[in-house]
Scaffold this motif. Sequence first.
Motif, PDB file in Angstrom:
ATOM      1  N   ARG A  20       0.923  -1.315   0.047  1.00 54.23           N
ATOM      2  CA  ARG A  20      -0.134  -0.032  -0.113  1.00 54.23           C
ATOM      3  C   ARG A  20       0.770   1.216  -0.011  1.00 54.23           C
ATOM      4  O   ARG A  20       0.583   2.138  -0.569  1.00 54.23           O
ATOM      5  N   VAL A  21       1.792   1.304   0.835  1.00 54.03           N
ATOM      6  CA  VAL A  21       2.674   2.369   0.849  1.00 54.03           C
ATOM      7  C   VAL A  21       3.455   2.479  -0.510  1.00 54.03           C
ATOM      8  O   VAL A  21       3.460   3.624  -1.105  1.00 54.03           O
ATOM      9  N   LEU A  22       3.925   1.553  -1.175  1.00 50.15           N
ATOM     10  CA  LEU A  22       4.706   1.741  -2.521  1.00 50.15           C
ATOM     11  C   LEU A  22       3.751   2.038  -3.469  1.00 50.15           C
ATOM     12  O   LEU A  22       3.930   2.895  -4.209  1.00 50.15           O
ATOM     13  N   ARG A  23       2.601   1.780  -3.422  1.00 47.84           N
ATOM     14  CA  ARG A  23       1.526   2.015  -4.502  1.00 47.84           C
ATOM     15  C   ARG A  23       1.197   3.576  -4.201  1.00 47.84           C
ATOM     16  O   ARG A  23       1.242   4.173  -5.160  1.00 47.84           O
ATOM     17  N   SER A  24       1.221   3.927  -2.949  1.00 49.36           N
ATOM     18  CA  SER A  24       0.888   5.559  -2.756  1.00 49.36           C
ATOM     19  C   SER A  24       2.016   6.265  -2.955  1.00 49.36           C
ATOM     20  O   SER A  24       1.905   7.568  -3.434  1.00 49.36           O
TER      21      SER A  24
ATOM     22  N   PRO B 121       3.465   7.074  -9.062  1.00 48.74           N
ATOM     23  CA  PRO B 121       2.569   7.619  -9.811  1.00 48.74           C
ATOM     24  C   PRO B 121       1.552   6.408 -10.259  1.00 48.74           C
ATOM     25  O   PRO B 121       2.260   5.379 -10.899  1.00 48.74           O
ATOM     26  N   SER B 122       0.385   6.962 -10.583  1.00 51.61           N
ATOM     27  CA  SER B 122      -0.630   5.866 -10.841  1.00 51.61           C
ATOM     28  C   SER B 122      -0.598   5.351 -12.264  1.00 51.61           C
ATOM     29  O   SER B 122      -0.656   3.962 -12.500  1.00 51.61           O
ATOM     30  N   PHE B 123       0.018   5.994 -13.318  1.00 54.01           N
ATOM     31  CA  PHE B 123       0.364   5.434 -14.480  1.00 54.01           C
ATOM     32  C   PHE B 123       1.387   4.337 -14.662  1.00 54.01           C
ATOM     33  O   PHE B 123       1.588   3.403 -15.553  1.00 54.01           O
ATOM     34  N   TYR B 124       2.234   4.143 -13.654  1.00 52.14           N
ATOM     35  CA  TYR B 124       3.242   3.012 -13.702  1.00 52.14           C
ATOM     36  C   TYR B 124       2.329   1.922 -13.068  1.00 52.14           C
ATOM     37  O   TYR B 124       3.027   0.654 -13.322  1.00 52.14           O
ATOM     38  N   ILE B 125       1.767   1.710 -12.463  1.00 49.03           N
ATOM     39  CA  ILE B 125       0.871   0.641 -11.956  1.00 49.03           C
ATOM     40  C   ILE B 125      -0.341   0.354 -12.764  1.00 49.03           C
ATOM     41  O   ILE B 125      -1.519   1.291 -12.644  1.00 49.03           O
TER      42      ILE B 125
ATOM     43  N   ALA C 274       2.127  -8.224  -8.004  1.00 49.52           N
ATOM     44  CA  ALA C 274       3.419  -8.218  -9.118  1.00 49.52           C
ATOM     45  C   ALA C 274       3.411  -6.987  -9.808  1.00 49.52           C
ATOM     46  O   ALA C 274       4.455  -6.357 -10.427  1.00 49.52           O
ATOM     47  N   SER C 275       2.184  -6.618 -10.270  1.00 51.61           N
ATOM     48  CA  SER C 275       1.973  -5.109 -11.146  1.00 51.61           C
ATOM     49  C   SER C 275       2.635  -3.924 -10.106  1.00 51.61           C
ATOM     50  O   SER C 275       3.067  -3.068 -10.728  1.00 51.61           O
ATOM     51  N   ILE C 276       2.317  -4.175  -8.945  1.00 47.50           N
ATOM     52  CA  ILE C 276       2.792  -2.962  -8.040  1.00 47.50           C
ATOM     53  C   ILE C 276       4.068  -3.002  -7.956  1.00 47.50           C
ATOM     54  O   ILE C 276       4.774  -1.870  -8.211  1.00 47.50           O
ATOM     55  N   ILE C 277       4.843  -4.092  -7.819  1.00 48.58           N
ATOM     56  CA  ILE C 277       6.361  -4.065  -7.832  1.00 48.58           C
ATOM     57  C   ILE C 277       7.017  -3.898  -8.888  1.00 48.58           C
ATOM     58  O   ILE C 277       7.897  -3.111  -8.979  1.00 48.58           O
ATOM     59  N   GLY C 278       6.244  -4.220 -10.209  1.00 41.68           N
ATOM     60  CA  GLY C 278       6.855  -3.862 -11.373  1.00 41.68           C
ATOM     61  C   GLY C 278       6.795  -2.679 -11.742  1.00 41.68           C
ATOM     62  O   GLY C 278       7.602  -1.955 -12.275  1.00 41.68           O
TER      63      GLY C 278
END
Length: 191
Positions: A19-23, A26-30, A36-40
Amino acid sequence: MSHIAVERNRRRQMNEHLRVLRSLTPSFYIKRGDQASIIGGVIEFIKELHQVLQCLESKKRRNSLSPSPGPSPRPLQPSPQPDSPFGVESFKELGACCNSPVADVEAKLSGSNVILRTISRRIPGQIVKIINVLEKLSFEILHLNISSMEDTVLYSFVIKIGLECKISMEELALEVQQSFCSDTVFVKDII
């Protein structure tokens, strides 16, 4: 603590970290919300930040240098690979740099490919000039990444060495460096 409680705690911590990484990314990277998508996406974002940092460092270096009469290629020193499992001397990249007040050019041999990077101010049509140089020298472009910040741009190429290619890394760096001049002159045309 039971095994189930330990596993539940581990999953809770992983979800919180994701959740912290996602926040922070920027949203267009995820593209999707799975792990897997969040980490990538975070990996791609960090790579982009690294390139921006290199652009800024190069810009700072160019601003602090006094103008020189012209570019001159210099060999790269092999960089030690501290996290290499085979030791420090196991993998060396051969290459050259050719820096001038207009642009910094770096060419490294990596396996059967060449990694070519240029950092310069934004020049209209420059990417086309670089591609023309590479094609004339019998290189095949496998990948191109363009990063920019303000008026600075970083072009990163992965190029395949063609069968007809008979050029050193120093000559390649100089050829690309010369493409930043208004009239491109090829070393091979002079010889």
